[in-house]
Design a protein around this motif. Structure first.
Motif, PDB file in Angstrom:
ATOM      1  N   GLU A   1     -19.513 -24.242 -55.372  1.00 51.86           N
ATOM      2  CA  GLU A   1     -20.941 -23.911 -55.326  1.00 51.86           C
ATOM      3  C   GLU A   1     -21.287 -23.124 -54.050  1.00 51.86           C
ATOM      4  OE1 GLU A   1     -20.260 -27.477 -57.806  1.00 51.86           O
ATOM      5  OE2 GLU A   1     -19.718 -26.885 -55.767  1.00 51.86           O
ATOM      6  N   GLU A   2     -20.665 -23.510 -52.942  1.00 53.24           N
ATOM      7  CA  GLU A   2     -20.912 -22.795 -51.689  1.00 53.24           C
ATOM      8  C   GLU A   2     -20.404 -21.360 -51.770  1.00 53.24           C
ATOM      9  OE1 GLU A   2     -20.818 -26.431 -48.428  1.00 53.24           O
ATOM     10  OE2 GLU A   2     -18.964 -25.336 -48.879  1.00 53.24           O
ATOM     11  N   ILE A   3     -19.255 -21.197 -52.412  1.00 47.41           N
ATOM     12  CA  ILE A   3     -18.718 -19.838 -52.551  1.00 47.41           C
ATOM     13  C   ILE A   3     -19.627 -18.990 -53.440  1.00 47.41           C
ATOM     14  CG2 ILE A   3     -16.765 -18.511 -53.429  1.00 47.41           C
ATOM     15  CD1 ILE A   3     -14.957 -20.812 -52.657  1.00 47.41           C
ATOM     16  N   ARG A   4     -20.135 -19.552 -54.523  1.00 52.74           N
ATOM     17  CA  ARG A   4     -21.035 -18.807 -55.408  1.00 52.74           C
ATOM     18  C   ARG A   4     -22.337 -18.453 -54.700  1.00 52.74           C
ATOM     19  NH1 ARG A   4     -21.508 -22.431 -60.629  1.00 52.74           N
ATOM     20  NH2 ARG A   4     -23.149 -20.865 -61.025  1.00 52.74           N
ATOM     21  N   GLU A   5     -22.890 -19.359 -53.931  1.00 49.40           N
ATOM     22  CA  GLU A   5     -24.122 -19.067 -53.177  1.00 49.40           C
ATOM     23  C   GLU A   5     -23.904 -17.960 -52.168  1.00 49.40           C
ATOM     24  OE1 GLU A   5     -27.412 -21.311 -50.292  1.00 49.40           O
ATOM     25  OE2 GLU A   5     -25.559 -22.336 -50.906  1.00 49.40           O
ATOM     26  N   ALA A   6     -22.806 -18.040 -51.451  1.00 51.73           N
ATOM     27  CA  ALA A   6     -22.513 -17.011 -50.453  1.00 51.73           C
ATOM     28  C   ALA A   6     -22.267 -15.656 -51.110  1.00 51.73           C
ATOM     29  CB  ALA A   6     -21.308 -17.436 -49.612  1.00 51.73           C
ATOM     30  N   THR A   7     -21.621 -15.675 -52.273  1.00 48.84           N
ATOM     31  CA  THR A   7     -21.370 -14.425 -53.003  1.00 48.84           C
ATOM     32  C   THR A   7     -22.690 -13.781 -53.455  1.00 48.84           C
ATOM     33  OG1 THR A   7     -19.235 -15.295 -53.769  1.00 48.84           O
ATOM     34  CG2 THR A   7     -20.151 -13.410 -54.949  1.00 48.84           C
ATOM     35  N   ALA A   8     -23.627 -14.598 -53.891  1.00 48.86           N
ATOM     36  CA  ALA A   8     -24.941 -14.070 -54.309  1.00 48.86           C
ATOM     37  C   ALA A   8     -25.684 -13.450 -53.128  1.00 48.86           C
ATOM     38  CB  ALA A   8     -25.768 -15.184 -54.938  1.00 48.86           C
ATOM     39  N   ARG A   9     -25.592 -14.067 -51.979  1.00 47.95           N
ATOM     40  CA  ARG A   9     -26.241 -13.511 -50.788  1.00 47.95           C
ATOM     41  C   ARG A   9     -25.610 -12.161 -50.421  1.00 47.95           C
ATOM     42  NH1 ARG A   9     -29.544 -16.998 -47.975  1.00 47.95           N
ATOM     43  NH2 ARG A   9     -29.481 -19.186 -48.659  1.00 47.95           N
ATOM     44  N   VAL A  10     -24.320 -12.057 -50.599  1.00 47.66           N
ATOM     45  CA  VAL A  10     -23.640 -10.784 -50.320  1.00 47.66           C
ATOM     46  C   VAL A  10     -24.146  -9.690 -51.262  1.00 47.66           C
ATOM     47  CG1 VAL A  10     -21.411  -9.613 -50.429  1.00 47.66           C
ATOM     48  CG2 VAL A  10     -21.591 -11.828 -49.320  1.00 47.66           C
ATOM     49  N   GLU A  11     -24.297 -10.020 -52.540  1.00 47.12           N
ATOM     50  CA  GLU A  11     -24.772  -9.025 -53.503  1.00 47.12           C
ATOM     51  C   GLU A  11     -26.210  -8.600 -53.196  1.00 47.12           C
ATOM     52  OE1 GLU A  11     -24.529  -6.351 -56.535  1.00 47.12           O
ATOM     53  OE2 GLU A  11     -22.942  -7.537 -55.570  1.00 47.12           O
ATOM     54  N   GLU A  12     -27.020  -9.546 -52.794  1.00 45.41           N
ATOM     55  CA  GLU A  12     -28.402  -9.204 -52.413  1.00 45.41           C
ATOM     56  C   GLU A  12     -28.433  -8.255 -51.222  1.00 45.41           C
ATOM     57  OE1 GLU A  12     -32.562 -11.470 -51.085  1.00 45.41           O
ATOM     58  OE2 GLU A  12     -30.674 -12.579 -51.269  1.00 45.41           O
ATOM     59  N   ALA A  13     -27.625  -8.541 -50.234  1.00 44.10           N
ATOM     60  CA  ALA A  13     -27.561  -7.682 -49.054  1.00 44.10           C
ATOM     61  C   ALA A  13     -27.011  -6.305 -49.407  1.00 44.10           C
ATOM     62  CB  ALA A  13     -26.706  -8.339 -47.976  1.00 44.10           C
ATOM     63  N   ARG A  14     -26.053  -6.269 -50.367  1.00 48.00           N
ATOM     64  CA  ARG A  14     -25.491  -4.981 -50.778  1.00 48.00           C
ATOM     65  C   ARG A  14     -26.541  -4.098 -51.453  1.00 48.00           C
ATOM     66  NH1 ARG A  14     -20.265  -4.250 -51.466  1.00 48.00           N
ATOM     67  NH2 ARG A  14     -19.948  -6.492 -51.834  1.00 48.00           N
ATOM     68  N   GLN A  15     -27.347  -4.690 -52.334  1.00 50.20           N
ATOM     69  CA  GLN A  15     -28.391  -3.924 -53.016  1.00 50.20           C
ATOM     70  C   GLN A  15     -29.458  -3.425 -52.037  1.00 50.20           C
ATOM     71  OE1 GLN A  15     -28.201  -2.947 -56.095  1.00 50.20           O
ATOM     72  NE2 GLN A  15     -26.293  -4.093 -56.425  1.00 50.20           N
ATOM     73  N   ALA A  16     -29.792  -4.242 -51.060  1.00 48.36           N
ATOM     74  CA  ALA A  16     -30.762  -3.815 -50.046  1.00 48.36           C
ATOM     75  C   ALA A  16     -30.235  -2.638 -49.244  1.00 48.36           C
ATOM     76  CB  ALA A  16     -31.109  -4.982 -49.134  1.00 48.36           C
ATOM     77  N   TRP A  17     -28.951  -2.689 -48.934  1.00 44.76           N
ATOM     78  CA  TRP A  17     -28.350  -1.576 -48.189  1.00 44.76           C
ATOM     79  C   TRP A  17     -28.314  -0.304 -49.037  1.00 44.76           C
ATOM     80  CZ3 TRP A  17     -22.897   0.124 -48.719  1.00 44.76           C
ATOM     81  CH2 TRP A  17     -22.590   1.146 -47.826  1.00 44.76           C
ATOM     82  N   GLN A  18     -27.950  -0.446 -50.328  1.00 42.44           N
ATOM     83  CA  GLN A  18     -27.931   0.710 -51.219  1.00 42.44           C
ATOM     84  C   GLN A  18     -29.338   1.301 -51.392  1.00 42.44           C
ATOM     85  OE1 GLN A  18     -25.412   2.326 -52.594  1.00 42.44           O
ATOM     86  NE2 GLN A  18     -23.887   0.979 -51.625  1.00 42.44           N
ATOM     87  N   LEU A  19     -30.335   0.437 -51.436  1.00 42.41           N
ATOM     88  CA  LEU A  19     -31.716   0.910 -51.557  1.00 42.41           C
ATOM     89  C   LEU A  19     -32.109   1.773 -50.367  1.00 42.41           C
ATOM     90  CD1 LEU A  19     -34.438   0.830 -53.034  1.00 42.41           C
ATOM     91  CD2 LEU A  19     -34.988  -1.245 -51.768  1.00 42.41           C
ATOM     92  N   MET A  20     -31.724   1.346 -49.186  1.00 48.03           N
ATOM     93  CA  MET A  20     -32.030   2.150 -47.997  1.00 48.03           C
ATOM     94  C   MET A  20     -31.234   3.448 -47.977  1.00 48.03           C
ATOM     95  SD  MET A  20     -32.508  -0.579 -44.894  1.00 48.03           S
ATOM     96  CE  MET A  20     -33.849  -1.760 -44.922  1.00 48.03           C
ATOM     97  N   GLU A  21     -30.018   3.405 -48.498  1.00 48.98           N
ATOM     98  CA  GLU A  21     -29.211   4.621 -48.528  1.00 48.98           C
ATOM     99  C   GLU A  21     -29.817   5.673 -49.460  1.00 48.98           C
ATOM    100  OE1 GLU A  21     -26.537   5.761 -47.009  1.00 48.98           O
ATOM    101  OE2 GLU A  21     -26.384   4.052 -45.644  1.00 48.98           O
ATOM    102  N   HIS A  22     -30.318   5.246 -50.604  1.00 43.35           N
ATOM    103  CA  HIS A  22     -30.908   6.194 -51.554  1.00 43.35           C
ATOM    104  C   HIS A  22     -32.345   6.574 -51.212  1.00 43.35           C
ATOM    105  CE1 HIS A  22     -27.564   4.467 -53.938  1.00 43.35           C
ATOM    106  NE2 HIS A  22     -27.486   5.703 -54.426  1.00 43.35           N
ATOM    107  N   GLY A  23     -32.995   5.810 -50.392  1.00 42.50           N
ATOM    108  CA  GLY A  23     -34.366   6.123 -50.016  1.00 42.50           C
ATOM    109  C   GLY A  23     -35.365   5.672 -51.066  1.00 42.50           C
ATOM    110  N   TYR A  24     -36.647   6.120 -50.883  1.00 43.38           N
ATOM    111  CA  TYR A  24     -37.713   5.709 -51.791  1.00 43.38           C
ATOM    112  C   TYR A  24     -37.615   6.463 -53.118  1.00 43.38           C
ATOM    113  CZ  TYR A  24     -39.878   3.478 -47.758  1.00 43.38           C
ATOM    114  OH  TYR A  24     -40.128   2.689 -46.670  1.00 43.38           O
TER     115      TYR A  24
END
Length: 402
Positions: free
Chosen positions: A224-247
């Motif tokens: 469960e801890e690994i799955r939670e941490a993996t989800a946080r990684v995916e959230e951070a990845r999408q936020a980074w991609q959003l900033m890379e592509h801009g508005y």
């Protein structure tokens, strides 16, 4: 008279009164013939060279009624009735009321909208992108750590701590047993025995804790801890991609529309400020003005009227038998004020429908009961003509040499 007749009669008995009348008529006959010929010549001349057709009317001018689209209280009146003004002259000025404050407010709003639009158009800063990427890397490292589980060194350290706890427990128990025997012999106080018993309890609890720590390390990370941490990684990845592509383009268009709306609102206020000053659109004369500073002017209501002195025309009525004129035809116009100075006019309007002769119309043939209204634009050279003057319009065109 009688003596003369007697003398003539005595001189020539053959001459009598009747013969004298015949002689006189013979002398007058050539004069009568000459008069008849002259009359016939005049008749023929009038037929071949008729007097040019003309109609009469009054000179008029276009009336312009001026007002303001915003209204308000009159601050200044710069002209008087009957005064002649030039184009662009300021006539009346209204108080601004709260338009100045509204303009300042909209200027600040426009500045904020402009800044927001530039921010969205420029996209995220380099530092923001780097921060999002760093957070992603941190969370990814956390996932890797959880998947790898505890190191062997950590497990061995936990076992060492458990062994130490067991030794401390054994020592505390031996100490407690020895002090219990001494207590029975009244060699120690009751407090020392209680302290020894508490030390045994603490050592026992410490052994339990150390044992659980070792068990936890040996069991490894929970799924469960690994799955939670993996989800946080995916959230951070999408936020980074959003900033890379801009508005998104929709967000840019929304910010641009908000900026344009603020700019349009500011321009509307500025146009209202322009309406506070009523200016003359033409060079003309003030015909009517009944306004004083302090009066309230309604929005859209005319406050004064002007006459366009550079756009004069004659309103006249043409009988049906003279309606052959055309729009654009140049004609001669005369006025009573300047009988020897004809003016040039242009037919600008001919009514399509006939009407009955108005009471104030003057024509050379009053038997015409129905007439056509016309307008003749006049060239007002040297500012000689005025509205209200009587004018004659000669219907023969100038272009045909007549």
């Amino acid at each position: 008279m009688q003596s003369t007749f007697q003398v003539l009669y005595q001189h020539d008995p053959s001459i009598g009164p009747r013969d004298e009348d015949a002689s006189i008529m013979t002398k007058r006959f050539p004069l009568l013939v000459l008069g008849v010929i002259i009359l016939l010549l005049l008749v023929f001349y009038s037929k071949w060279y008729p007097e040019p057709d003309r109609v009469s009317g009054f000179i008029e001018a276009d009336e312009i009624r001026l007002g303001s689209r915003v209204g308000g209280r009159v601050a200044h009146v710069y002209v008087t009735e009957g005064e002649t003004v030039e184009s662009g002259a300021k006539l009346i000025e209204l108080e601004p009321f709260d338009l100045l404050e509204q303009e300042a407010q909209l200027q600040f709003s426009l500045a904020a909208r402009e800044a927001d639009y530039k921010r969205i158009e420029s996209g995220y800063r380099v530092e923001e992108k780097a921060q999002a990427k760093s957070k992603l890397e941190q969370l990814q490292a956390r996932v890797d750590l959880l998947k790898a589980g505890p190191r062997q060194e950590e497990i061995e350290a936990a076992r060492g701590r458990l062994t130490l706890a067991e030794v401390q427990k054994s020592l505390a128990e031996k100490t407690s047993t020895r002090l219990t025997k001494l207590s029975q012999e009244d060699a120690i106080s009751r407090q020392e025995l209680d302290n020894a018993n508490e030390a045994v309890q603490a050592a026992t609890a410490n052994v339990v804790v150390r044992q659980q720590e070792l068990n936890l390390l040996e069991a490894g990370t929970r799924i469960e801890e690994i799955r939670e941490a993996t989800a946080r990684v995916e959230e951070a990845r999408q936020a980074w991609q959003l900033m890379e592509h801009g508005y998104r383009i929709e967000e840019q268009e929304q910010a641009k529309a908000a900026r344009d709306a603020a700019h349009a609102a500011l321009e509307a206020i500025r146009r209202q400020k322009e309406e506070l000053s009523i200016q003359s659109p033409i060079a003309g004369a003030i015909e009517s003005l009944d306004l004083q500073p302090g009066d309230i002017v309604a929005s859209g209501a005319p406050v004064l009227s002007m006459l366009d002195k550079n756009n004069l025309w004659v309103r006249a009525y043409v009988p049906q038998n003279r309606v052959g004129i055309k729009v654009g035809q140049r004609v001669r116009v005369t006025v009573d004020s300047y009988p020897n100075q004809p003016f040039t006019g242009t037919i600008s309007f001919v009514a399509r429908k006939a009407e009955f002769t108005p009471n104030n119309v003057q024509t050379l043939e009053e038997r015409s009961k129905q007439v056509f209204r016309i307008k003749v634009a006049i060239e007002n050279r040297h500012d000689m003509l005025r509205p209200g003057m009587m004018a004659d319009v000669w219907l023969h065109p100038l272009d045909d040499g007549q």
